[in-house]
Design an enzyme around this catalytic site. Structure first.
Site, mmCIF file in Angstrom:
data_model
loop_
_atom_site.group_PDB
_atom_site.id
_atom_site.type_symbol
_atom_site.label_atom_id
_atom_site.label_comp_id
_atom_site.label_asym_id
_atom_site.label_seq_id
_atom_site.Cartn_x
_atom_site.Cartn_y
_atom_site.Cartn_z
ATOM 1 N N MET A 44 9.068 -74.159 32.596
ATOM 2 C CA MET A 44 10.313 -74.712 32.045
ATOM 3 C C MET A 44 10.021 -76.026 31.317
ATOM 4 O O MET A 44 10.934 -76.806 31.037
ATOM 5 C CB MET A 44 11.338 -74.918 33.151
ATOM 6 N N LEU A 47 5.803 -80.820 31.023
ATOM 7 C CA LEU A 47 4.548 -80.478 31.692
ATOM 8 C C LEU A 47 3.924 -81.647 32.445
ATOM 9 O O LEU A 47 4.021 -82.799 32.039
ATOM 10 C CB LEU A 47 3.526 -79.976 30.656
ATOM 11 N N GLU A 49 0.340 -82.206 35.489
ATOM 12 C CA GLU A 49 -0.979 -81.650 35.822
ATOM 13 C C GLU A 49 -0.881 -80.315 36.568
ATOM 14 O O GLU A 49 -1.823 -79.523 36.545
ATOM 15 C CB GLU A 49 -1.789 -82.654 36.656
ATOM 16 N N HIS A 51 1.270 -77.832 35.873
ATOM 17 C CA HIS A 51 1.308 -76.822 34.815
ATOM 18 C C HIS A 51 -0.065 -76.688 34.150
ATOM 19 O O HIS A 51 -0.527 -75.586 33.858
ATOM 20 C CB HIS A 51 2.319 -77.222 33.729
ATOM 21 N N GLN A 75 18.767 -69.274 36.421
ATOM 22 C CA GLN A 75 18.266 -69.632 37.748
ATOM 23 C C GLN A 75 18.859 -70.945 38.259
ATOM 24 O O GLN A 75 18.482 -71.411 39.323
ATOM 25 C CB GLN A 75 16.737 -69.655 37.772
ATOM 26 N N GLN A 166 1.593 -72.430 43.754
ATOM 27 C CA GLN A 166 1.936 -72.380 45.181
ATOM 28 C C GLN A 166 3.029 -73.411 45.519
ATOM 29 O O GLN A 166 3.691 -73.302 46.537
ATOM 30 C CB GLN A 166 0.668 -72.631 46.007
ATOM 31 N N LYS A 167 3.222 -74.395 44.630
ATOM 32 C CA LYS A 167 4.298 -75.375 44.824
ATOM 33 C C LYS A 167 5.619 -74.655 45.105
ATOM 34 O O LYS A 167 6.409 -75.064 45.942
ATOM 35 C CB LYS A 167 4.400 -76.242 43.560
ATOM 36 N N GLN A 171 9.059 -68.540 45.460
ATOM 37 C CA GLN A 171 9.111 -67.900 44.133
ATOM 38 C C GLN A 171 7.887 -66.993 43.934
ATOM 39 O O GLN A 171 8.010 -65.853 43.463
ATOM 40 C CB GLN A 171 9.148 -68.992 43.069
ATOM 41 N N MET A 202 3.383 -82.705 42.477
ATOM 42 C CA MET A 202 3.884 -82.933 41.116
ATOM 43 C C MET A 202 5.042 -81.999 40.821
ATOM 44 O O MET A 202 5.041 -80.836 41.224
ATOM 45 C CB MET A 202 2.772 -82.720 40.110
HETATM 46 P P1 AMP Z 1 8.378 -75.033 36.360
HETATM 47 O O1 AMP Z 1 8.166 -75.536 34.970
HETATM 48 O O2 AMP Z 1 8.777 -76.095 37.329
HETATM 49 O O3 AMP Z 1 9.234 -73.794 36.422
HETATM 50 O O4 AMP Z 1 6.945 -74.571 36.882
HETATM 51 C C1 AMP Z 1 6.169 -73.663 36.149
HETATM 52 C C2 AMP Z 1 5.021 -73.191 37.007
HETATM 53 O O5 AMP Z 1 4.227 -74.301 37.392
HETATM 54 C C3 AMP Z 1 5.493 -72.524 38.302
HETATM 55 O O6 AMP Z 1 4.682 -71.391 38.584
HETATM 56 C C4 AMP Z 1 5.299 -73.608 39.321
HETATM 57 O O7 AMP Z 1 5.079 -73.121 40.634
HETATM 58 C C5 AMP Z 1 4.050 -74.290 38.786
HETATM 59 N N1 AMP Z 1 3.975 -75.659 39.324
HETATM 60 C C6 AMP Z 1 4.948 -76.594 39.313
HETATM 61 N N2 AMP Z 1 4.532 -77.713 39.950
HETATM 62 C C7 AMP Z 1 3.271 -77.462 40.376
HETATM 63 C C8 AMP Z 1 2.300 -78.214 41.110
HETATM 64 N N3 AMP Z 1 2.545 -79.461 41.532
HETATM 65 N N4 AMP Z 1 1.109 -77.632 41.367
HETATM 66 C C9 AMP Z 1 0.842 -76.365 40.954
HETATM 67 N N5 AMP Z 1 1.716 -75.611 40.256
HETATM 68 C C10 AMP Z 1 2.906 -76.145 39.973
#
Ligand code: AMP
Length: 301
Positions: A44, A47, A49, A51, A75, A166-167, A171, A202
């Site tokens: 989304m 970005l 680290e 991402h 969502q 895994q954050k 999901q 993060m």
């Molecule tokens: P988002 O933009 O928040 O929807 O996240 C996009 C992808 O990045 C998802 O698969 C998240 O699980 C992953 N993500 C978000 N934050 C982290 C993080 N701190 N460490 C690893 N992956 C992350």
């Protein structure tokens, strides 16, 4: 990505930005014809680290790396942060390009949800009705929005591999189940949580934290570390959860939930079962709703 002919260094050329579904399919067609592997990283945007770690993994594994950048309205609940969700497309394009992304798919809402869109993909049952899916929290509709958009992206991109963090442990479990149940021909890779130096996981939503709350927020990762350490040291999941609650209380954080569940099925567990156990926490800290987790792996015999 190209090779600098003088130095032999890899040079990350700017990723190509694509807004339309047809244009994206056309851009991917030659690679697909040539049998190249396609990696997809759904995001989304805004970005960080975390991402970037997914983009790097995709870059290392796949011939072509596609990142989607789309703040998915389906969502978000009616009282959630869709309108104020942080955005900075220019910076995202730069960071994604630096990480070796080839194509950024950044459609507008009407491209993915045209008037009359009436179809959803839903993983039913215990995976989506607990933790964040509890109707008192984000609810199953949140995960319906996630699985619907991810299914659409899989259909549009046709990736060989898709990367998730895994954050968002729940999901990831829900998406793996959708892929299995609907026979999507895609491998799902779940990458470790990337943290700030002090342990805070993060998240794009960390920008909502005022300085004092940013300091308090570290209690979530501290609590999870204490939970893992105590559970293993005392061979007691309950002792781990108690230790986590103490850490949260010390920072005046009342969690929305702090629960131990089977890491794959998300079924409740009473004690250490010999299978990986997810300890997941969600809490509102100042202006941000934060989630974090740790997986306790069974000790080898
Ligand atoms: P988002 O933009 O928040 O929807 O996240 C996009 C992808 O990045 C998802 O698969 C998240 O699980 C992953 N993500 C978000 N934050 C982290 C993080 N701190 N460490 C690893 N992956 C992350």
């Amino acid at each position: 990505m190209t090779l600098n002919s003088l130095t032999g260094d890899t040079v990350n050329s700017a990723a190509r930005v694509v807004r339309g579904i047809d244009e994206l399919r056309a851009a991917l067609a030659p690679a697909r014809r040539e049998g190249q592997t396609i990696g997809l990283v759904p995001t989304m945007g805004f970005l960080h680290e975390g991402h970037v770690s997914l983009l790097r993994a995709a870059r290392a594994d796949c011939d072509l790396v596609v990142m989607s950048l789309f703040v998915n309205p389906t969502q978000f609940g009616p009282n959630e942060d869709l309108d104020r969700y942080p955005r900075d497309e220019e910076r995202d394009l730069r960071l994604a390009s630096e990480a070796g992304t080839d194509i950024i798919f950044a459609p507008d809402v009407a491209e993915l949800y045209p008037d009359g869109a009436a179809t959803a993909v839903e993983v039913t049952g215990g995976l989506t009705s607990v933790l964040d899916g509890d109707p008192e929290r984000r609810g199953p509709a949140h995960f319906r929005g996630v699985t619907t958009i991810v299914a659409k992206l899989f259909n549009i991109v046709g990736p060989d591999v898709a990367y998730f963090g895994q954050k968002d442990a729940q999901q990831a479990a829900v998406i793996k189940r959708m892929v299995r149940d609907l026979d999507f021909p895609v491998r799902v890779e779940v990458m470790p949580i990337v943290r700030e130096e002090d342990g805070l996981a993060m998240s794009s939503r960390n920008v909502y934290l005022e300085p004092a709350d940013r300091i308090r927020a570290v209690a979530l990762s501290r609590a999870l570390a204490a939970a893992e350490q105590q559970a293993l040291a005392l061979d007691s999941l309950q002792a781990g959860l108690d230790a986590a609650r103490i850490e949260l209380a010390a920072a005046a954080i009342e969690p929305e939930y702090l629960e131990a569940r089977d890491a794959e099925t998300l079924e409740p567990v009473e004690g250490l079962t010999g299978r990986p156990i997810l300890i997941a926490v969600a809490a509102r800290v100042g202006g941000a709703r934060l989630i974090d987790n740790v997986v306790i792996e069974p000790l080898g015999d």
